[in-house]
Scaffold this motif. Structure first.
Motif, PDB file in Angstrom:
ATOM      1  N   PRO A 109     -17.050  26.578  15.858  1.00  0.00           N
ATOM      2  CA  PRO A 109     -18.331  27.263  16.004  1.00  0.00           C
ATOM      3  C   PRO A 109     -19.351  26.313  16.643  1.00  0.00           C
ATOM      4  O   PRO A 109     -19.431  25.137  16.272  1.00  0.00           O
ATOM      5  N   VAL A 110     -20.099  26.828  17.597  1.00  0.00           N
ATOM      6  CA  VAL A 110     -21.200  26.093  18.212  1.00  0.00           C
ATOM      7  C   VAL A 110     -22.435  26.977  18.067  1.00  0.00           C
ATOM      8  O   VAL A 110     -22.596  27.958  18.797  1.00  0.00           O
ATOM      9  N   LEU A 111     -23.268  26.654  17.087  1.00  0.00           N
ATOM     10  CA  LEU A 111     -24.441  27.476  16.805  1.00  0.00           C
ATOM     11  C   LEU A 111     -25.653  26.899  17.531  1.00  0.00           C
ATOM     12  O   LEU A 111     -25.926  25.704  17.445  1.00  0.00           O
ATOM     13  N   GLN A 112     -26.379  27.770  18.238  1.00  0.00           N
ATOM     14  CA  GLN A 112     -27.498  27.303  19.041  1.00  0.00           C
ATOM     15  C   GLN A 112     -28.814  27.896  18.563  1.00  0.00           C
ATOM     16  O   GLN A 112     -28.854  28.934  17.901  1.00  0.00           O
ATOM     17  N   ASN A 113     -29.873  27.209  18.916  1.00  0.00           N
ATOM     18  CA  ASN A 113     -31.215  27.637  18.549  1.00  0.00           C
ATOM     19  C   ASN A 113     -31.732  28.644  19.564  1.00  0.00           C
ATOM     20  O   ASN A 113     -31.969  28.313  20.718  1.00  0.00           O
ATOM     21  N   PRO A 156     -31.968  21.585  15.385  1.00  0.00           N
ATOM     22  CA  PRO A 156     -31.225  21.127  16.560  1.00  0.00           C
ATOM     23  C   PRO A 156     -31.083  22.227  17.600  1.00  0.00           C
ATOM     24  O   PRO A 156     -31.208  23.419  17.299  1.00  0.00           O
ATOM     25  N   ASP A 157     -30.804  21.825  18.827  1.00  0.00           N
ATOM     26  CA  ASP A 157     -30.531  22.801  19.877  1.00  0.00           C
ATOM     27  C   ASP A 157     -29.148  23.429  19.683  1.00  0.00           C
ATOM     28  O   ASP A 157     -28.970  24.634  19.876  1.00  0.00           O
ATOM     29  N   PHE A 158     -28.173  22.591  19.311  1.00  0.00           N
ATOM     30  CA  PHE A 158     -26.799  23.060  19.116  1.00  0.00           C
ATOM     31  C   PHE A 158     -26.179  22.329  17.928  1.00  0.00           C
ATOM     32  O   PHE A 158     -26.343  21.117  17.788  1.00  0.00           O
ATOM     33  N   THR A 159     -25.480  23.085  17.088  1.00  0.00           N
ATOM     34  CA  THR A 159     -24.786  22.524  15.937  1.00  0.00           C
ATOM     35  C   THR A 159     -23.293  22.814  16.067  1.00  0.00           C
ATOM     36  O   THR A 159     -22.889  23.971  16.211  1.00  0.00           O
ATOM     37  N   PHE A 160     -22.483  21.776  16.011  1.00  0.00           N
ATOM     38  CA  PHE A 160     -21.034  21.909  16.122  1.00  0.00           C
ATOM     39  C   PHE A 160     -20.410  21.900  14.721  1.00  0.00           C
ATOM     40  O   PHE A 160     -20.666  20.996  13.931  1.00  0.00           O
ATOM     41  N   GLY A 161     -19.598  22.910  14.439  1.00  0.00           N
ATOM     42  CA  GLY A 161     -18.905  22.975  13.163  1.00  0.00           C
ATOM     43  C   GLY A 161     -17.709  22.042  13.152  1.00  0.00           C
ATOM     44  O   GLY A 161     -16.760  22.230  13.913  1.00  0.00           O
ATOM     45  N   PRO A 188     -11.651  19.897  13.850  1.00  0.00           N
ATOM     46  CA  PRO A 188     -12.665  18.848  13.771  1.00  0.00           C
ATOM     47  C   PRO A 188     -12.515  17.764  14.818  1.00  0.00           C
ATOM     48  O   PRO A 188     -13.524  17.208  15.279  1.00  0.00           O
ATOM     49  N   ASP A 189     -11.298  17.446  15.214  1.00  0.00           N
ATOM     50  CA  ASP A 189     -11.111  16.433  16.251  1.00  0.00           C
ATOM     51  C   ASP A 189     -11.693  16.909  17.584  1.00  0.00           C
ATOM     52  O   ASP A 189     -12.372  16.153  18.290  1.00  0.00           O
ATOM     53  N   VAL A 190     -11.426  18.171  17.921  1.00  0.00           N
ATOM     54  CA  VAL A 190     -11.960  18.733  19.160  1.00  0.00           C
ATOM     55  C   VAL A 190     -13.484  18.794  19.097  1.00  0.00           C
ATOM     56  O   VAL A 190     -14.184  18.374  20.028  1.00  0.00           O
ATOM     57  N   ALA A 191     -14.015  19.320  18.005  1.00  0.00           N
ATOM     58  CA  ALA A 191     -15.464  19.432  17.860  1.00  0.00           C
ATOM     59  C   ALA A 191     -16.127  18.057  17.922  1.00  0.00           C
ATOM     60  O   ALA A 191     -17.176  17.887  18.557  1.00  0.00           O
ATOM     61  N   GLY A 192     -15.518  17.078  17.270  1.00  0.00           N
ATOM     62  CA  GLY A 192     -16.093  15.738  17.255  1.00  0.00           C
ATOM     63  C   GLY A 192     -16.095  15.094  18.621  1.00  0.00           C
ATOM     64  O   GLY A 192     -17.076  14.438  19.013  1.00  0.00           O
ATOM     65  N   ARG A 229     -30.736  18.127  21.568  1.00  0.00           N
ATOM     66  CA  ARG A 229     -30.730  17.780  20.140  1.00  0.00           C
ATOM     67  C   ARG A 229     -29.472  18.392  19.529  1.00  0.00           C
ATOM     68  O   ARG A 229     -29.412  19.587  19.273  1.00  0.00           O
ATOM     69  N   LEU A 230     -28.478  17.543  19.316  1.00  0.00           N
ATOM     70  CA  LEU A 230     -27.179  18.002  18.836  1.00  0.00           C
ATOM     71  C   LEU A 230     -26.944  17.531  17.414  1.00  0.00           C
ATOM     72  O   LEU A 230     -27.450  16.486  16.992  1.00  0.00           O
ATOM     73  N   ARG A 231     -26.138  18.301  16.705  1.00  0.00           N
ATOM     74  CA  ARG A 231     -25.812  17.950  15.321  1.00  0.00           C
ATOM     75  C   ARG A 231     -24.396  18.410  15.016  1.00  0.00           C
ATOM     76  O   ARG A 231     -23.927  19.415  15.543  1.00  0.00           O
ATOM     77  N   GLY A 232     -23.726  17.663  14.191  1.00  0.00           N
ATOM     78  CA  GLY A 232     -22.421  18.062  13.694  1.00  0.00           C
ATOM     79  C   GLY A 232     -22.502  18.383  12.216  1.00  0.00           C
ATOM     80  O   GLY A 232     -23.235  17.723  11.475  1.00  0.00           O
ATOM     81  N   ALA A 233     -21.782  19.392  11.772  1.00  0.00           N
ATOM     82  CA  ALA A 233     -21.788  19.813  10.369  1.00  0.00           C
ATOM     83  C   ALA A 233     -20.374  19.709   9.825  1.00  0.00           C
ATOM     84  O   ALA A 233     -19.501  20.489  10.215  1.00  0.00           O
TER      85      ALA A 233
END
Length: 293
Positions: free
Chosen positions: A147-151, A67-72, A99-103, A115-119
Motif C-alpha cells: 500500500p502507498v497512501l498519499q495525502n 507525509p506526502d506518501f506513506t509506504f506500508g 516489506p523488502d520491496v516497500a523498503g 515527505r515520505l514515511r514507512g509504516a
C-alpha cells in the motif's frame, strides 16, 4: 531490472460495498464488469507484487505532521480497520505484504524532495484498500501487496504535477532498485467526483467525471496535467475528487499512453462518481514533456 506489467485505476467509494444494492441492476452490472476487468488484467499480468496507490483519509498521521506518501512495510496487511467496518460491510482480509520491496522503494525515493514515511505496523485501512481488495479478490490471487497512501486532503497537497513526477520517480525506482525479473502491477485507488461531508455530499459532477475519463482514454498526459489541475478537481468535489491524484501517480509511472475505460456510473446514493480504467502497456510510451522529477 524489475518490470511494470499492469496499470489500472478505479473508484473506491464505500457505497460499492456498504450499500451496493441501492443502485439499479444495470449500474451494479457496470461496476461488477469494471472490477472483473481489473481482476482479469491482474491475472494476465502475473505480478509478484501489486502497488496500491490510494489516499489516506486522515487515519494514519496527525494533521501537523502529515507525509506526502506513506509506504506500508508490514509483513501482512489486515483490514478493514475496526472503526470503518459498519459502513464498509466487507469481510476481513489478510493480504501478504512485501516489506523488502516497500523498503527498497522508500529508500530509493528518499532524495526526491517528498515527505515520505514507512509504516512497519499495520495501517488503518478504510475504503482505500478495502474496496479494491474486496471487489478484485486480491486475497484470492495470493499476490503480495504494497500500500502507498498519499495525502490528498491536508495542505500542502502534492498537486497533479508533483504526483506525476513522483510516479516517474517511482517507475525509475522499480526499474533500477528492485530485483531483476520482479513483476509489478500498479493500481490507483480513489475518485471520481465527490464531496464527503460537504454541502454537495449527495451531488456527483458527471460532466467532470466523463471529461476526465475521456482525457485519459485520449492519452495526452500533457493536456491532463494542464487542464485536470488540483483546483479543477476541488471544483468537482472538495476533499474527495482529489483522490484522482492516485491515478496521476500511476500515469507518471507508465508514461503518456491511451487507456480503456471499463465503465462509469453516476448514482447519487453511492455519494461518488464511480469509474475504472486500464492502460495497455504493450507499446512503449510516448516521450513525456512534463512532470520532471
Amino acid at each position: 531490472m524489475a518490470e511494470i506489467t499492469a496499470a489500472v485505476a478505479a473508484s473506491h467509494a464505500p457505497g460499492l460495498t456498504g450499500w451496493f444494492s441501492k443502485a439499479s441492476e444495470e449500474d451494479q452490472r457496470t461496476v461488477r464488469r469494471a472490477y472483473d476487468g481489473i481482476r482479469e488484467v491482474l491475472v494476465a499480468a502475473r505480478p509478484d507484487v501489486v502497488l496500491v496507490v490510494g489516499n489516506d483519509h486522515v487515519a494514519n498521521a496527525r494533521l501537523h505532521d502529515y507525509p506526502d506518501f506513506t509506504f506500508g512495510l508490514a509483513e501482512r496487511h489486515r483490514g478493514p480497520d475496526e472503526w470503518f467496518k459498519p459502513w464498509l460491510r466487507v469481510p476481513d482480509y489478510d493480504l501478504p505484504g512485501a516489506p523488502d520491496v516497500a523498503g527498497r522503494l522508500l529508500e530509493a525515493l528518499g532524495d526526491t524532495g517528498r515527505r515520505l514515511r514507512g509504516a512497519r505496523d499495520n495501517l488503518r485501512f478504510d475504503d482505500n484498500l478495502s474496496v479494491p481488495a474486496t471487489l478484485t479478490g486480491l486475497a484470492d490471487l495470493g499476490v503480495a501487496v504494497v500500500p502507498v497512501l498519499q495525502n490528498c486532503t491536508v495542505p500542502p497537497i502534492p498537486d497533479q504535477d508533483d504526483c506525476y513526477a513522483f510516479g516517474r520517480a517511482l517507475a525509475d525506482a522499480i526499474r533500477d532498485d528492485l530485483p531483476a525479473g520482479l513483476r509489478v502491477a500498479l493500481l490507483g485507488s480513489g475518485g471520481l467526483s465527490h464531496e464527503p461531508g460537504g454541502p454537495r455530499y449527495l451531488e456527483i459532477d458527471e460532466k467532470f467525471d466523463r471529461w476526465w475519463l475521456d482525457l485519459l482514454v485520449e492519452g495526452d498526459h500533457d493536456r491532463v496535467l494542464a487542464e485536470a489541475t488540483l483546483a479543477r478537481m476541488e471544483e468537482a468535489g472538495s476533499g474527495g475528487t482529489a483522490e484522482l491524484l492516485s491515478w496521476v501517480v500511476v500515469m507518471g509511472a507508465i508514461g503518456p499512453r491511451p487507456c480503456e475505460s471499463l465503465g462509469y456510473v453516476a448514482f447519487d446514493q453511492w455519494r461518488c462518481g464511480v469509474g475504472a480504467v486500464c492502460w495497455d502497456l504493450g507499446d512503449a510510451p510516448a516521450t513525456a514533456t512534463t512532470g520532471t522529477v
